[in-house]
Structure formats: structure tokens, C-alpha cells
Design an enzyme around this catalytic site. Structure first.
Site, PDB file in Angstrom:
ATOM      1  N   HIS A 117       0.778  -1.092  -0.021  1.00 31.25           N
ATOM      2  CA  HIS A 117       0.110   0.059  -0.130  1.00 31.25           C
ATOM      3  C   HIS A 117       0.978   1.406   0.038  1.00 31.25           C
ATOM      4  CE1 HIS A 117      -2.825   2.847   1.711  1.00 31.25           C
ATOM      5  NE2 HIS A 117      -3.783   2.098   1.544  1.00 31.25           N
ATOM      6  N   ASP A 194       3.128  -5.241   7.623  1.00 31.15           N
ATOM      7  CA  ASP A 194       1.752  -4.415   7.558  1.00 31.15           C
ATOM      8  C   ASP A 194       0.449  -5.472   7.721  1.00 31.15           C
ATOM      9  OD1 ASP A 194      -0.629  -3.149   6.961  1.00 31.15           O
ATOM     10  OD2 ASP A 194       0.124  -2.170   4.818  1.00 31.15           O
ATOM     11  N   GLN A 197      -4.496  -5.875   6.449  1.00 30.07           N
ATOM     12  CA  GLN A 197      -5.460  -6.674   5.699  1.00 30.07           C
ATOM     13  C   GLN A 197      -5.405  -8.196   6.200  1.00 30.07           C
ATOM     14  OE1 GLN A 197      -7.718  -5.935   3.511  1.00 30.07           O
ATOM     15  NE2 GLN A 197      -7.235  -3.584   3.297  1.00 30.07           N
ATOM     16  N   LYS A 220     -10.447  -1.572  10.087  1.00 32.65           N
ATOM     17  CA  LYS A 220     -10.580  -2.576   9.210  1.00 32.65           C
ATOM     18  C   LYS A 220     -11.120  -3.729   9.951  1.00 32.65           C
ATOM     19  CE  LYS A 220      -7.421  -0.790   5.975  1.00 32.65           C
ATOM     20  NZ  LYS A 220      -8.276  -0.001   4.809  1.00 32.65           N
ATOM     21  N   CYS A 360      -4.594   2.505  -3.992  1.00 28.52           N
ATOM     22  CA  CYS A 360      -3.312   3.116  -3.301  1.00 28.52           C
ATOM     23  C   CYS A 360      -2.183   2.057  -3.425  1.00 28.52           C
ATOM     24  CB  CYS A 360      -3.594   3.278  -1.595  1.00 28.52           C
ATOM     25  SG  CYS A 360      -4.872   4.449  -1.199  1.00 28.52           S
TER      26      CYS A 360
END
Lengths: 407, 147
Positions: A117, A194, A197, A220, A360
Site C-alpha cells: 500500500h 503491515d 488486511q 478494518k 493506493c
């Protein structure tokens, strides 16, 4: 717990008729989270760490209890390894400025995956330019995955920092972060994961992964917007200088100099987002109550069905790995010859919410030779009926465009 | 909006998918790129001036049906107009999309570009419809360099 019961916990899913397939952007929020925030303001709102009175102490206790809850949730060794931030983006900027800027030397390398991202990419462009170090990328193969050879080719003795998305927000590919971390450590690099997700969908164990840093956003994973987390190994965080300066992150302040507070306060300047923290705590309770096994069971059934149904439409191109075990709840697709924004508008008219655009992740899309995709992303409240609505709307979109599509 | 056939109508579809204005001009007076960073729509407008008159225009690039059709129809509308007339049409188009026009008669000067009227009800697509118009607006502002 069954999906029908889960849906009842989400007021927006009762109040609106939309088929919501954009949980990769932000999830809807259950009553349990909304009530926890409501209760915070009604019952124990005060500025934590500030007052000697019991209301402030109560707010401080709840705030710190949630920190401990998050530490346990991702199996961090110490509570002070959890730093609250605004979102994953702020967590990543903190790492880039406080760790990257201080530790990178000329000719060092930062290695990222091409599926990062922008939030785990743009800060590293700035930092590597300042430090005169080099920014390199691990590219994907034709299965939309990063191969072992690619990992071993790109991470070298010069590599000091590796940044990797646990799950791609475009492709849904689950990267083998454990393997990447092991290899990077062998080369002497620190690894930033990261998990934005992944954490809504799968158990994260920072000690098992041996991640040096791991970040995610609350919104999220059922929590409100504006709250994020940075996990860092204590010995690394201790050596880092603060990112934002201000109240509550200090020890002694003189006219010309300041000494800083110990972890975690060192990285939490100013009044924090307590309602966000309380909401995140309630979101974690909710996820734990349902359990990751159930979450995955529900999602697997819906996502498999979606892939199956989408694959039946010969005018649809899917951007997903064929290896099902490496794919999470995100499906990027396009109707051949029709721009994703037009598709998303027609879907919107059918009350189906999907994201369209570059997500993104411009460098990834450029590599794929496209400038945007439609993206459907799924969570615990999605059903096969939602998939049917998506397919029906896609058929309608195709019907509108088909006579004009250039072959 | 519930029914999109008003938006994705014959004229918009034809212009977006098979535009005769999508080409290169042989001797353009000036050209300019227009870009919507959020959605990746990108157009290059080419303009050929004859004194004060827009003699010819063409575009290239990629984007959604709305942005491509809006560009193509804009070219049809502005070709042959003086800079002053073109500026009035551009202003009216932008005002129509922003729902600032109360007198429907004012819209007549837009010719075919009036087909974008319903876009004003789709906030997510307004910037698609306006991309080319903002680009030509800037070009005409800089029109001294367009000789």
C-alpha cells in the site's frame, strides 16, 4: 456462531439495503463496539494519565487494560510493545522516521514488496532519498505471489529494512511473512509487517512470526476510525527516538532540553483517542468471541463461492492467485473493455458497494499493466446472497456495455 | 441514482467507446495533460488555433466512459468557436454539473454536452465529467502560448 446471528449485531446491515462488499476499505461496526464507545462517554470519560481523581484513573485503567488486551491478542511479550497511533499509516510513518531515518546509511537497502500500500511505500521513498540508501522491490510472479527466489535475490547483506504486507489489499495474496522474516534476519535486516488486511481474518502471533514491527488499523477490524496500532520489539523501540513531541511523552522538560518518558508513552504524544482504544478493545472481544476458526469458515465459504461464480462469467478477468491457500478475502476483477469506475457506478445503482480505482497501490497496478480494478472484499457478515447480488449487478453492467465493447 | 440508462445513453456510449476525436493532430498549437490522480483517468488534449478561433481539437488517453465521452463531446461542442464563446460554454457546463444553473434555457449553448446533466446527481462521477473541461479551461487561460 452462524452468519445470520452475526448480521443481527450490525445495525447498519439492518438499516440499509446495500450489499456491502468493501470491508477491505473499512468494516461495519457491531453494537458491541458502538455500545462500548457510548458507555465510555456516559460512564468514565476523562483524560487519562492526567488527573489524580478517580474518574481519570478509571479512564487510564481502561486505556492500559486495552493495551494489555491487544498485547495478548497478538501474543506480544510485553504490554509496552503496543503503541497506539491514528492508523496503520501513522504507525508506518513512525517507523520510517524514528527507525529508518536514524539507522539507514548511504548504500544500505530497503526492500519492499511491489504489492505494498502507498503507506508502506511513499515514506520509504522519502527516507531512502534522505539517507542516500536504495529502495528495491520484490516483484510478483504470474501467480500474483512473491517466489522464494525473488525473496532470496532481493534481500541481501546490504538490506537493513524489509517492508511486507501480510495480505495484499489488491490481490488478496497472503505473503509468507514468516519465511521472509527468517531470511531477512539471517541477512541482518529488520522486518515491518503491515497486517492491516490480515488481522481481521487470521490469528497474528508476533512472537511466532518473529516480526520486528507489525502495524494495523482498527477500522478494518470492526473498531472505529482513527485508531491504529504499532507493535515493535521492546529492545528496538527503546533505542528509537520519539516521532511526535508534546505532552505525556516526556520525563523532564527544561528550557533547552527534554528527557523522554519510557515506553509506551514515549511514542504517544498528546491526548490519545481513548474512545478509539475502547472501541478497538471491544472489537477484539467480539472477534475472540466468534473465533478466527469460525471467521475463516464463514469467509472461505463465501469467497470460494464468489470466485466460482465470477469465474463463470467469461468477460471477467480475475486478479487472484490460483493457489487457494494463499488467498484471503479480497477479489480484484475487471469486466474486459469496461472501465472499473463505470462498473462500480452501475453496481452502486444496484446497491452493491465495491471499491474501484488503484487501491493506493499504483506501482503494483502499473506492473499489472492496468490503472484500476474493481475490488470486492468480504467479512464475517457477508453471505452467498451478497455474492448473488454482485453477480446479478455485474451481468447488468455487462449487458449495458457489451454492444459498445471493442474486441 | 437508481436508473443509469439516462447516464450511460447511446451518445455517451458511442463517444466513449469509439470516438472519432481520439487521434493526434498533425500541427497542434498546444497540448495539455489532464489527470485525476484518485482514479487514474488521464487525457491529453491537443488544440489547433486559427487566430481567435478553435480550428481543431483532438484527445488521447484512457479513463472511464464518462471522462472519455465528456472529452469527445466537448471537442465537438467547442470546435469552430472563438475563445470567448468557448469560455462561456465551459463556464456553463461546469455550472450545470455543479447544479448552479436555474434557467434551463442557458443550457442550449452546450449542444450535445447537455447529455451530462444527470451526472450532477452522481457526486462520485462529477470529477470524471469535468476533467476535460477543467483542462481546456486552463489551456485557454494560457492561450497566449497557443499561437
Amino acid at each position: 456462531m452462524k452468519v445470520e446471528d452475526i448480521i443481527k449485531d450490525f445495525p447498519i446491515l439492518q438499516n440499509r439495503k446495500e450489499t456491502y462488499l468493501d470491508s477491505g476499505a473499512t468494516t461495519q461496526k457491531p453494537y458491541q463496539v458502538l455500545n462500548a464507545i457510548d458507555n465510555y462517554y456516559k460512564s468514565y470519560n476523562a483524560n487519562p494519565h492526567r488527573g489524580a481523581y478517580s474518574l481519570s484513573i478509571e479512564a487510564t485503567e481502561k486505556y492500559e487494560e486495552t493495551r494489555a488486551k491487544i498485547a495478548k491478542f497478538i501474543n506480544a511479550k510485553h504490554s509496552e510493545e503496543i503503541i497506539f497511533s491514528k492508523n496503520a499509516t501513522e504507525s508506518l510513518n513512525l517507523i520510517a522516521y524514528s527507525y529508518g531515518m536514524e539507522n539507514l546509511q548511504a548504500d544500505d537497502e530497503v526492500v519492499l514488496s511491489i504489492m505494498e500500500h502507498h503507506s508502506n511505500l511513499v515514506p520509504w521513498q522519502k527516507v531512502t532519498k534522505c539517507a542516500k540508501s536504495n529502495l528495491k522491490y520484490m516483484y510478483i510472479n504470474e501467480e500474483y505471489e512473491i517466489s522464494d527466489e525473488e525473496i532470496e535475490n532481493k534481500i541481501t547483506n546490504k538490506t537493513k529494512i524489509v517492508g511486507i504486507a501480510h495480505v495484499s489489499n489488491v490481490l488478496g495474496t497472503i505473503n509468507n511473512v514468516k519465511k521472509i522474516i527468517k531470511y531477512a534476519h539471517k541477512k541482518g535486516a529488520v522486518v515491518i509487517v503491515d497486517a492491516s488486511q490480515s488481522i481481521p481474518h487470521m490469528k497474528i502471533d508476533v512472537q511466532d512470526l518473529d516480526a520486528d514491527f507489525l502495524v494495523f488499523s482498527g477500522h478494518k477490524m470492526l473498531a472505529p476510525m482513527g485508531i491504529g496500532v504499532l507493535y515493535g520489539k521492546r529492545e528496538i523501540l527503546n533505542k528509537m527516538t520519539p516521532f511526535l513531541m508534546g505532552g505525556d511523552m516526556i520525563e523532564y522538560v527544561y528550557e533547552q532540553n527534554t528527557t523522554y518518558a519510557p515506553l509506551p508513552n514515549k511514542f504517544e504524544a498528546g491526548t490519545q483517542n481513548i474512545e478509539g482504544v475502547i472501541g478497538l478493545g471491544a472489537a477484539i472481544d467480539y472477534i475472540e468471541k466468534i473465533g478466527y476458526d469460525t471467521i475463516q469458515e464463514i469467509e472461505n465459504e463465501v469467497v470460494s463461492y464468489a470466485i466460482e461464480e465470477l469465474s463463470k462469467l467469461d468477460y471477467i478477468k480475475l486478479y487472484i492467485t490460483p493457489n487457494k491457500e494463499n488467498h484471503s478475502g479480497v477479489i480484484s476483477f475487471n469486466i474486459n473493455g469496461v472501465h472499473p469506475h463505470d462498473v462500480a457506478s452501475i453496481l452502486d445503482a444496484e446497491k452493491v458497494c465495491v471499491r474501484s480505482g488503484n487501491h493506493c497501490a499504483q506501482p503494483l497496478l502499473r506492473l499489472l499493466g492496468i490503472d484500476s480494478t474493481c475490488r470486492a472484499s468480504f467479512y464475517i457478515y457477508n453471505t452467498k446472497e451478497d455474492v448473488d447480488n454482485l453477480i446479478k449487478a455485474l451481468k447488468k453492467a455487462y449487458e449495458m456495455f457489451k454492444k459498445y465493447i471493442k474486441s | 441514482m437508481d436508473d443509469l440508462t439516462d447516464v450511460y445513453n447511446e451518445i455517451i456510449m458511442e463517444h466513449s467507446m469509439n470516438s472519432y476525436n481520439k487521434k493526434c493532430l498533425e500541427c497542434a498549437s498546444c497540448c495539455k495533460m489532464g489527470h485525476n490522480p484518485n482514479c487514474g483517468d488521464e487525457i491529453k488534449l491537443e488544440l489547433k488555433m486559427n487566430g481567435n478561433v478553435i480550428e481543431d481539437m483532438a484527445f488521447s488517453g484512457h479513463g472511464c466512459a464518462i471522462s472519455q465521452a465528456s472529452t469527445s463531446i466537448m471537442i465537438d461542442t467547442l470546435k469552430g468557436k472563438t475563445i470567448k464563446e468557448a469560455k462561456e460554454i465551459i463556464e456553463t457546463f461546469i455550472a450545470m454539473i455543479k447544479r448552479e444553473i436555474t434557467d434551463e434555457a442557458e443550457l442550449e449553448k452546450l449542444e450535445d454536452a447537455i447529455v451530462f446533466k444527470n451526472i450532477s446527481h452522481m457526486p462520485a462521477r462529477v470529477k470524471c465529467a469535468l476533467l476535460a473541461w477543467h483542462t481546456i479551461e486552463d489551456m485557454l487561460e494560457e492561450s497566449n502560448s497557443c499561437k
